[in-house]
Design an enzyme around this catalytic site. Structure first.
Site, PDB file in Angstrom:
ATOM      1  N   PRO A   2       5.137  -6.279  -6.908  1.00  0.00           N
ATOM      2  CA  PRO A   2       6.196  -5.741  -8.490  1.00  0.00           C
ATOM      3  C   PRO A   2       7.474  -4.110  -7.708  1.00  0.00           C
ATOM      4  O   PRO A   2       6.773  -3.656  -6.976  1.00  0.00           O
ATOM      5  CB  PRO A   2       4.852  -4.882  -8.929  1.00  0.00           C
ATOM      6  N   GLU A   3       8.302  -3.934  -8.479  1.00  0.00           N
ATOM      7  CA  GLU A   3       9.331  -2.891  -8.113  1.00  0.00           C
ATOM      8  C   GLU A   3       8.983  -2.073  -9.049  1.00  0.00           C
ATOM      9  O   GLU A   3       8.551  -2.009 -10.307  1.00  0.00           O
ATOM     10  CB  GLU A   3      10.853  -3.090  -7.625  1.00  0.00           C
ATOM     11  N   HIS A  94      -9.307 -13.687  -8.480  1.00  0.00           N
ATOM     12  CA  HIS A  94      -8.244 -12.331  -8.362  1.00  0.00           C
ATOM     13  C   HIS A  94      -8.237 -11.848  -8.844  1.00  0.00           C
ATOM     14  O   HIS A  94      -7.208 -10.773  -9.028  1.00  0.00           O
ATOM     15  CB  HIS A  94      -6.976 -13.844  -7.835  1.00  0.00           C
ATOM     16  N   ARG A 112      -3.475 -10.737  -3.290  1.00  0.00           N
ATOM     17  CA  ARG A 112      -3.258 -10.318  -2.086  1.00  0.00           C
ATOM     18  C   ARG A 112      -4.663  -8.670  -1.748  1.00  0.00           C
ATOM     19  O   ARG A 112      -4.262  -8.869   0.019  1.00  0.00           O
ATOM     20  CB  ARG A 112      -1.378 -10.518  -1.724  1.00  0.00           C
ATOM     21  N   ARG A 156      19.653  13.739   6.352  1.00  0.00           N
ATOM     22  CA  ARG A 156      19.221  12.535   7.235  1.00  0.00           C
ATOM     23  C   ARG A 156      20.156  11.501   7.745  1.00  0.00           C
ATOM     24  O   ARG A 156      21.744  11.870   7.383  1.00  0.00           O
ATOM     25  CB  ARG A 156      18.613  11.452   6.239  1.00  0.00           C
TER      26      ARG A 156
END
Ligand SMILES: [Zn+2]
Length: 276
Positions: A2-3, A94, A112, A156
């Site tokens: 999921p973003e 789950h 997971r 950076r």
């Protein structure tokens, strides 16, 4: 995984229905990434809401008789999704967290188990403060300007794609959004962060915002519920310019889209449209 758009669509889906709900019980399944961090009974009787988001974390504020009572910091991990069920079926193998309220059961499904539900007395107190400490700016925060982005990038030396993925300058630019935003801004993914000019940083911020806004719009409009872990990103990918399109023509210039592996992740780009 999921973003940010999936997490934000989830937040929008549960915030209003849960606001003011009373916690009646908490059920825990198998261990998640981190322990809950408080006795389950401490949550019972608390009122839920509002639901906020920081990066890919959700924060369910809790209160008791109009005083704060901490909250739950939730993360969907690699495979998690939340749903608010008015008539929840018995938990499946789950289903690892249920927040049972008088407005329905908020259930975390996470095959997971990299997701997490963690109690904290406040967002700026441990353990929440530590988990959120390294997060970059929110992409839609209007106080985060192109000038801020440019200044941060100048500190950076890594490739710009890696800086975006790290999420400590700006959050939300996961792999698909980083690839698309760099293409839209005309910036090569291997361009060194500290060599990106102010105008290009401005173009990049606009592109990050545009790609995430498009995914949010797709996620909000194409999903019947908010339980699809790839809903918004999947819908967005279907109209991507470069992501997942190796060898296919760039929609802008027609040259074949290239793929390279950067820091273990596939990067898609157009050598014609994107320069260092
Ligand atoms: Zn091109």
């Amino acid at each position: 995984m999921p973003e940010l758009p999936e997490v934000e669509v989830t937040r929008q889906g549960i915030d209003a229905p849960l606001r003011g709900a009373r916690v009646q019980a908490v059920r825990l399944g198998k261990p998640l990434r981190w322990p809950l961090g408080c006795p389950r009974e401490r949550l019972v009787g608390a009122e839920v809401g509002p639901v906020a988001r920081r990066g890919k974390y959700l924060w369910l504020a809790l209160s008791r008789a109009d005083r704060p009572a901490g909250g739950l910091l939730m993360h969907l991990g690699m495979s998690g999704s939340l749903s608010l069920l008015t008539q929840p079926p018995a938990p499946g193998p789950h289903d690892h967290f249920d927040l049972v309220t008088d407005r329905g059961t908020l259930r975390l499904v996470d095959p997971r188990r990299f997701g997490a539900v963690v109690y904290a007395p406040a967002l700026d107190r441990p353990p929440a403060a530590k988990l959120l400490a390294r997060l970059g700016a929110e992409p839609f925060d209007t106080a985060f300007t192109a000038q801020h982005l440019h200044q941060a990038l100048r500190r950076r030396r890594s490739p710009i794609k890696a800086v975006l993925l790290a999420g400590d300058v700006v959050v939300g630019a996961g792999n698909i959004y980083a690839c698309e935003a760099l293409h839209q801004a005309g910036i090569h993914p291997a361009a060194r962060s500290d060599r990106i000019s102010a105008p290009r940083a401005a173009a990049l911020l606009a592109a990050v915002r545009a790609t995430l806004a498009r995914a949010l719009a797709l996620g909000g409009s194409t999903l019947r519920d908010f339980t699809d872990v790839h809903g918004a990103s999947g819908a967005f990918q279907a109209e991507a310019a470069v992501y997942g399109r190796e060898g296919l023509p760039c929609p802008r210039c027609g040259r074949p889209v290239r793929r390279r592996v950067q820091a273990g992740r596939s990067t898609y780009y157009c050598a014609g449209c994107q320069s260092r």
